[in-house]
Design an enzyme around this catalytic site. Structure first.
Site, PDB file in Angstrom:
ATOM      1  N   SER A   1       3.740   6.463  -8.539  1.00  0.00           N
ATOM      2  CA  SER A   1       2.886   5.502  -7.860  1.00  0.00           C
ATOM      3  C   SER A   1       3.315   5.324  -6.406  1.00  0.00           C
ATOM      4  CB  SER A   1       2.929   4.157  -8.588  1.00  0.00           C
ATOM      5  OG  SER A   1       1.966   3.270  -8.057  1.00  0.00           O
TER       6      SER A   1
ATOM      7  N   ASN B   1       2.745  -9.917  -5.977  1.00  0.00           N
ATOM      8  CA  ASN B   1       1.620  -8.991  -6.033  1.00  0.00           C
ATOM      9  C   ASN B   1       0.325  -9.701  -6.405  1.00  0.00           C
ATOM     10  OD1 ASN B   1       0.035  -6.710  -6.174  1.00  0.00           O
ATOM     11  ND2 ASN B   1       1.320  -5.642  -7.648  1.00  0.00           N
TER      12      ASN B   1
ATOM     13  N   THR C   1       7.831  -7.493  -9.420  1.00  0.00           N
ATOM     14  CA  THR C   1       6.639  -7.311  -8.576  1.00  0.00           C
ATOM     15  C   THR C   1       5.408  -7.982  -9.188  1.00  0.00           C
ATOM     16  OG1 THR C   1       6.033  -5.172  -9.579  1.00  0.00           O
ATOM     17  CG2 THR C   1       7.542  -5.125  -7.712  1.00  0.00           C
TER      18      THR C   1
ATOM     19  N   SER D   1      -4.406   2.142  -7.428  1.00  0.00           N
ATOM     20  CA  SER D   1      -3.878   3.210  -8.271  1.00  0.00           C
ATOM     21  C   SER D   1      -4.989   3.899  -9.044  1.00  0.00           C
ATOM     22  CB  SER D   1      -2.846   2.640  -9.244  1.00  0.00           C
ATOM     23  OG  SER D   1      -1.701   2.199  -8.563  1.00  0.00           O
TER      24      SER D   1
ATOM     25  N   LYS E   1       7.388   1.645   3.675  1.00  0.00           N
ATOM     26  CA  LYS E   1       7.721   2.999   3.233  1.00  0.00           C
ATOM     27  C   LYS E   1       6.641   3.987   3.646  1.00  0.00           C
ATOM     28  CE  LYS E   1      10.519   1.826  -0.847  1.00  0.00           C
ATOM     29  NZ  LYS E   1      10.611   1.938  -2.327  1.00  0.00           N
TER      30      LYS E   1
ATOM     31  N   GLU F   1      -8.835  -6.629 -11.302  1.00  0.00           N
ATOM     32  CA  GLU F   1      -8.466  -5.790 -12.433  1.00  0.00           C
ATOM     33  C   GLU F   1      -7.883  -6.660 -13.543  1.00  0.00           C
ATOM     34  OE1 GLU F   1      -4.691  -3.435 -11.963  1.00  0.00           O
ATOM     35  OE2 GLU F   1      -5.148  -3.701  -9.835  1.00  0.00           O
TER      36      GLU F   1
ATOM     37  N   TYR G   1       3.620  -7.650 -15.843  1.00  0.00           N
ATOM     38  CA  TYR G   1       4.229  -6.444 -16.410  1.00  0.00           C
ATOM     39  C   TYR G   1       5.095  -6.754 -17.618  1.00  0.00           C
ATOM     40  CZ  TYR G   1       2.758  -4.460 -11.975  1.00  0.00           C
ATOM     41  OH  TYR G   1       2.006  -4.047 -10.905  1.00  0.00           O
TER      42      TYR G   1
ATOM     43  N   GLY H   1      10.867  -3.375 -15.809  1.00  0.00           N
ATOM     44  CA  GLY H   1      11.069  -2.854 -14.466  1.00  0.00           C
ATOM     45  C   GLY H   1      10.098  -3.415 -13.456  1.00  0.00           C
TER      46      GLY H   1
ATOM     47  N   CYS I   1      -6.267  -1.962  -7.368  1.00  0.00           N
ATOM     48  CA  CYS I   1      -6.095  -2.879  -6.231  1.00  0.00           C
ATOM     49  C   CYS I   1      -7.062  -2.609  -5.087  1.00  0.00           C
ATOM     50  CB  CYS I   1      -4.656  -2.797  -5.716  1.00  0.00           C
ATOM     51  SG  CYS I   1      -3.423  -3.214  -6.969  1.00  0.00           S
TER      52      CYS I   1
ATOM     53  N   HIS J   1      -1.950  -2.856   1.802  1.00  0.00           N
ATOM     54  CA  HIS J   1      -1.843  -3.318   0.425  1.00  0.00           C
ATOM     55  C   HIS J   1      -0.355  -3.413   0.100  1.00  0.00           C
ATOM     56  CE1 HIS J   1      -1.926  -3.707  -3.828  1.00  0.00           C
ATOM     57  NE2 HIS J   1      -1.443  -2.496  -4.029  1.00  0.00           N
TER      58      HIS J   1
END
Length: 374
Positions: A203, A271, A154, A304, A244, A79, A145, A150, A111, A235
């Site tokens: 997300s 990432n 990552t 995503s 999580k 991407e 990012y 924020g 991803c 992932h």
């Protein structure tokens, strides 16, 4: 017919920033990064190392002259494409010296793209069996990012290369995948935007719910349960994300222990977008101590937007002899740690410097990107 991953390796840029240093620079507690999201180091990519150079360096490590003569398809999941028209796979085909009568193209879905490439490679081999048919699948991305945002903790960069063949040496891909597509704006990057738009809470929720949905459907279709798997890979946009998703579904002690082994490399890189799942897989194979031939490994892919898929693979006898643990550990250990000043300067710089890296971007003239092969 047994089809799967015969060889695999990864490449990351030779620079990183320590997450403790980044936390202090951003007035954050280091534990927020090291424990809260599960990251220790973050790969940083200078202007002369783009997705093509990372992909070429990852693939070059595993390809023999015989492979280059037999590969008849090159697929890049990314991407972070450098061109809206010409696929990075076409440039890679040239840089790697692949025989001319091959298909070369990119796949995009956040991803998830490299998983789609892997499944497509498997189907291609099934339709044209034999040792003279091989597919090179590469996941290559730069996650950016922006500074002091924020999403900054990552970020990351790197590429994973996989050679897909009949009678593979590492993993056989099973015929049991379950995919899920949902039109959700949790993360996206409009054409022309330098950085993505991220709805962080949405997300995370979408990822967790997608795993629950595909896992439930997978169990219904196959009759399998967590007890049938030696390990699960995920992932990992940040390493806590997979956990999580897993914890609401099971508290299996062994799976959780294997999860920790599968994030060893991800904690040091950050990432990789399309490559994160497969770096997770390599980390598991090279750091787990109790894997055996015939063990079943589950893989959860998420992109995503969103597309998710759960599928499985079985370890091949002697798989451990085809891993590159020492090479990968040395690559990670020999990177240069950047100061925050150096990191921010490199992040913002578009200057293309000379490099002794085997494949690197040399210059851009008249909108044409020129790569060296040192």
């Amino acid at each position: 017919m047994n089809i799967g991953i015969d060889k695999m390796s990864f490449y990351v840029p030779p620079y990183y920033v320590d997450m403790t240093d980044l936390a202090h620079a951003r007035d954050q507690e280091p534990d927020k990064f090291h424990i809260g999201i599960g990251q220790d180091e973050q790969a940083v990519s200078p202007a002369n190392i783009d997705i093509i150079t990372m992909a070429a360096n990852a693939a070059d490590k595993i390809l023999t002259a015989e492979d280059r003569a037999s590969i008849d398809m090159v697929i890049v999941g990314t991407e972070s494409s450098v061109d809206e028209s010409k696929a990075s796979a076409v440039v890679l085909h040239h840089l790697l010296g692949i025989q001319p009568f091959a298909r070369a193209f990119e796949i995009k879905e956040a991803c998830y793209g490299a998983t789609a490439a892997l499944i497509m490679a498997k189907h291609h081999i099934a339709m044209s069996p034999g040792d003279d048919h091989k597919v090179l699948v590469i996941a290559s991305d730069i996650a950016r990012y922006g500074l002091n945002t924020g999403g900054e903790p990552t970020q990351g960069a790197g590429a994973v290369a996989m050679l897909v063949t009949e009678n593979p040496s590492i993993l056989v891909l099973e015929d049991d995948s379950v995919a899920l597509t949902q039109d959700i704006y949790d993360f996206w990057r409009i054409t022309g935007d330098e950085f993505p738009t991220v709805e962080g809470k949405l997300s995370n929720e979408t990822y967790i719910n997608a795993f629950a949905k595909v896992w439930t459907e997978y169990k219904n279709r196959t009759g399998l349960d967590f007890s049938d798997f030696k390990a699960l890979t995920f992932h990992t946009p940040y390493t806590k994300m997979g956990k999580k998703a897993l914890l609401p579904q099971t508290d299996d002690k062994h799976l959780l222990e294997e999860f920790e082994r599968a994030i060893v490399y991800n904690r040091r890189v950050g990432n990789l977008y399309t490559g994160s799942l497969f770096l997770n897989l390599i980390s598991l194979l090279e750091n787990a101590t109790d894997l055996e031939s015939g063990d079943k490994i589950g893989l959860f892919s998420y992109g995503s937007g969103s597309v998710a898929e759960f599928f499985s693979a079985q370890l091949v006898n002697g798989f451990e002899n085809h891993l590159l643990k020492n090479f990968h550990e040395n690559m990670l250990d020999n990177r240069k740690a950047l100061t925050i000043f150096e990191y921010e300067k490199m992040f913002n710089s578009t200057e293309i410097l000379e490099s002794d890296i085997k494949f690197a971007l040399h210059d851009v003239t008249d909108k044409v990107r020129h790569y060296n092969n040192a």
